[in-house]
Design an enzyme around this catalytic site. Structure first.
Site, PDB file in Angstrom:
ATOM      1  N   ASP A 284       4.369   1.023  -4.236  1.00 23.92           N
ATOM      2  CA  ASP A 284       4.473  -0.407  -4.096  1.00 23.92           C
ATOM      3  C   ASP A 284       5.844  -0.593  -3.408  1.00 23.92           C
ATOM      4  OD1 ASP A 284       4.130  -3.197  -3.880  1.00 23.92           O
ATOM      5  OD2 ASP A 284       3.664  -3.532  -5.943  1.00 23.92           O
TER       6      ASP A 284
HETATM    7  C1  BGC Z   1       3.574  -6.519  -4.005  1.00 22.62           C
HETATM    8  C2  BGC Z   1       2.281  -5.701  -3.320  1.00 22.62           C
HETATM    9  C3  BGC Z   1       2.267  -5.969  -1.668  1.00 22.62           C
HETATM   10  C4  BGC Z   1       3.757  -5.358  -1.498  1.00 22.62           C
HETATM   11  C5  BGC Z   1       3.903  -5.470   0.283  1.00 22.62           C
HETATM   12  C6  BGC Z   1       4.842  -5.882  -3.474  1.00 22.62           C
HETATM   13  O1  BGC Z   1       5.844  -6.815  -3.747  1.00 22.62           O
HETATM   14  O2  BGC Z   1       3.679  -6.044  -5.340  1.00 22.62           O
HETATM   15  O3  BGC Z   1       1.332  -6.204  -3.868  1.00 22.62           O
HETATM   16  O4  BGC Z   1       1.454  -5.407  -1.274  1.00 22.62           O
HETATM   17  O5  BGC Z   1       4.876  -5.983  -2.108  1.00 22.62           O
HETATM   18  O6  BGC Z   1       4.003  -6.794   0.552  1.00 22.62           O
END
Ligand code: BGC
Length: 741
Positions: A284
């Site tokens: 993530d």
């Molecule tokens: C979130 C994810 C997301 C990623 C990219 C993160 O902060 O937890 O769910 O896909 O950002 O935007």
């Protein structure tokens, strides 16, 4: 005849699998030859993902020169770049690199790309797997037409805590429903085959147990028994694997002391081991680097070491792999085989998408224009929006409204809102095109009714803005419709709340309007279950409309006027008080269950409130009524290899055609591990005309009776089971029991 058909089918299946096998073999050969040409630095580059300018998390390294890095083969994927023009320009830079390996473009397409669909939690309330699949598919078509190859969806995190803002992105509290929806969404995004121009790679996230963050506070720690993890939190991920999800994303939380990103048990033992998963895992946003903040790694190099060993293949925005993996390999701390494995997984997907044959495969501006402006998409969005609406209360059948009503007061801060109805994660929306509730009702009644609109208060208003105006409008009206709830920025990532009551002075506005004695219909819009006790007690009708996206106003107006008979059922329990959280219908009896409300001394109870939710999981009304009769089971007992066939009659006993979500729950009465009081094991959405009856059939097999025992074995234990069929988890209409021998 039957034999030859079966034979043909078998031959066809054999051909498909031979083709699939051959394709796999060729891709593997191509991946291997490419890998042999790559330097260590180029391999590490494939594991590196940068964000474009529109960031969706904290910026970690502002000094990076992205284009240079791309040109020198140091980047494998970009997120947050969209549109044929932008993606093509950047792809052209990647093609200047030594080996010309194309980039993967990825984006959070969570509930629609240009056409904004209902938030995922709302769609889950439809319990309509075809509609959910179709919604994901339209999103995929639009995304792929815009040069993007990969969506970071679906989020399949089970969640029991509505304080957590991200409940809006998931399918609610239930493992079984969540698993069915996970499959529908993955199949919708990925279409018939990766590489199709209407398909994008899906991503099952966030692996794992993110939905259980302590106290509903985002990015927090999770402590959980293995037993709970396997039984409640992992199955939707496994369901996604079973239908071929292309990628996984790990999560921000720890699981029993180990950050998910550095968690080898999750990623190596379970995902890539036991489940033999062949796709790749992206971290993530910055979560590899965040292991330093957790106090699990001394610095980014240590974090990179722990993450690659634990099975995180691609580093999103930490810059931890980019600058450290090469050194770690050279110093002998990381085996290059780990890098090769991660690179192989990523290259495989690039081949599968067809990007090596044509890096601009998804880059046709004419097609982009055509697909993004396809008028059928809005109609599909309207259809799923209607299905997502849940009717919570309808005293004296105030709804549906009659076309002959002459004077309507429309009140509330969300009545003319557009942006708020879209929720978070809207990559390419044209908000001006959203139909708000005011326009939805206006379009519906035309000039046949007088409409008075008063905003009354702001969503977060502290002052008593225009209560007098609202009251005056209500007094002159035959019926009042109020639109209340959260603004778009109150649920979503990093949007945890300790207080999930209606914000501002909306409750007071409702009280003032309701005191006029006029029938008040409250339409609630939010990204999570809220608490609204006063409204539950006093409003004549309550429509829970979540955030429905582009077609919200038209969909709600269709429900208010009976052009669509509501059929949604809650995918999450609605608490009476924050003090009851975490709350789920699938709780346990306890050793001191409450048997009578008047007798709670020394019982598992609260002295100031009942245990039950305000609105239970599976609950939702219709304009018609359904009766459940005549349940029959083929046998009162079964062995593990047998099945029991069951059926009952469902009858529409009201005046409107409608759909009912019939729900099948099971309780294992005595087991080696204490079992929940009921667990959803099956459901069907049945459509009936007034007066019509249908026989609903179901099957009970060993799988439906199984659970994880104390040794984490998936077993069904002999003994008695209770079978419950109902219209909601707290509205069981038919019951029986049977034995497993
Ligand atoms: C979130 C994810 C997301 C990623 C990219 C993160 O902060 O937890 O769910 O896909 O950002 O935007």
């Amino acid at each position: 005849m039957l034999l030859s058909k079966t034979r043909l089918l078998l031959i066809a299946m054999l051909c498909v699998s031979i083709n699939g096998f051959a394709q796999k073999k060729t891709i593997n050969q191509r991946v291997d030859s490419l890998l042999r040409l790559m330097t260590l630095e180029e391999k590490v580059g494939q594991l590196n993902q940068y964000s474009g300018r529109e960031v969706t998390g904290p910026v970690t390294d502002k000094k990076t020169n992205q284009l240079n890095d791309i040109k020198s083969g140091m980047v494998g994927s970009m997120l947050n770049v969209k549109g044929v023009k932008n993606t093509s320009e950047i792809q052209a830079v990647a093609l200047q690199s030594r080996l010309k390996i194309p980039l993967l473009f990825s984006l959070d397409v969570i509930h629609g790309y240009k056409t904004v669909f209902p938030i995922p939690l709302a769609e889950a309330a439809s319990w309509d797997l075809d509609a959910i699949r179709q919604s994901a598919h339209i999103a995929a078509e639009e995304t792929a037409a815009s040069g993007v190859h990969w969506t970071f969806a679906p989020m399949v995190d089970v969640a029991h805590d509505p304080r957590w803002g991200r409940v809006m992105e998931g399918a609610g509290e239930d493992t079984y429903l969540g698993s069915q929806i996970a499959k529908a969404r993955v199949l919708g995004f990925q279409g018939e085959k990766l590489g199709g121009l209407d398909a994008v790679m899906a991503c099952a996230k966030h692996f794992a147990a993110y939905g259980a963050v302590t106290a509903g506070r985002d990015y927090n720690f999770v402590e959980m028994s293995d037993h709970q993890l396997w039984e409640q939190y992992l199955p939707p991920f496994k369901a996604a694997v079973d239908v071929g999800v292309a990628t996984f994303m790990n999560s921000f939380n720890t699981l029993n002391g180990i950050p998910a990103t550095g968690n080898s048990y999750l990623q190596r033992d379970i995902l890539k081991g036991k489940w033999a998963y062949q796709g790749f895992v992206v971290s993530d946003w910055g979560s590899i680097g965040e292991m330093v903040d957790w106090g699990y790694a001394t610095n980014k190099a240590d974090a990179a070491l722990k993450a690659i060993k634990a099975g995180s293949d691609m580093d999103m925005e930490s810059n931890a792999y980019r600058y450290n993996l090469g050194i770690l390999v050279k110093s002998g701390q990381v085996d290059v085989k780990l890098i090769d494995d991660a690179v192989r997984r990523i290259l495989y997907k690039k081949f599968e998408l067809g990007l090596f044959d044509d890096p601009y495969r998804f880059s046709n501006e004419a097609r982009e224009q055509k697909v993004l402006n396809d008028p059928s998409h809005k109609l599909i969005a309207r259809d799923v929006s209607q299905k997502s609406i849940v009717l919570l209360k309808n005293q004296n059948n105030v709804l549906p409204l009659s076309n002959s009503i002459k004077n309507i007061a429309l009140i509330g801060p969300l009545m003319k809102a557009k942006r708020d109805l879209e929720g978070s994660w809207i990559p390419q929306s044209d908000t001006t095109q959203v139909t708000n509730l005011y326009d939805g009702i206006r379009n519906k009644v035309g000039s046949s009714a007088n409409i008075t609109y008063v905003k009354g208060t702001e969503i977060h208003g502290k002052e008593q803005d225009d209560f007098a105006g609202a009251v005056a409008a209500a007094q002159k009206a035959d019926v009042v419709v109020m639109a209340l709830g959260e603004d778009w920025d109150m649920s979503g990532e990093s949007k945890s709340r300790t207080d999930i009551n209606l914000p501002g002075r909306q409750k007071e506005l409702f009280k003032a309007v309701s005191a006029t004695g006029k029938p008040v219909i409250v339409v609630l819009m939010a990204g999570r279950p809220m608490i609204f006790d006063e409204i539950s007690d006093k409003a004549q009708s309550i429509v829970y409309a979540w955030w429905l996206g582009a077609e919200a106003g038209n969909a709600i107006a269709n429900v208010l006027y009976g052009d669509y008979n509501p059929s949604g059922k809650l995918p999450m329990s609605f608490p009476r008080s924050v003090g009851q959280i975490p709350l789920t219908y699938a709780g346990y009896s306890t050793g001191r269950p409450v048997k009578k409300l008047s007798d709670i001394k020394y019982k598992s109870a609260y002295i100031d409130m009942v245990n039950t939710p305000r609105y239970a999981f599976g609950y939702g009304l219709s304009y018609t009524t359904f009766t459940y009769t005549d349940m029959k089971l083929s046998s009162a007992s079964m062995s593990k290899s047998q099945k029991i066939n069951g059926c009952f009659t469902l009858t529409n006993t009201g005046k409107y055609a409608g759909e009912e979500v019939v729900q099948l729950y099971i309780q294992d009465m005595v087991a080696s591990v204490v079992r929940p009081l009921k667990e959803l094991k099956d459901f069907q959405k049945v459509s009936l005309k007034p007066g019509e009856s249908k026989t609903v059939r179901f099957v009970i097999d060993n799988e439906k009776l199984s659970f994880y025992n104390n040794d984490l074995q998936w077993v069904a234990e002999p003994g008695k089971f209770r079978l419950m069929i109902g219209s909601a988890s707290d509205d069981i209409r038919l019951q029986d029991s049977f034995d497993l021998k």
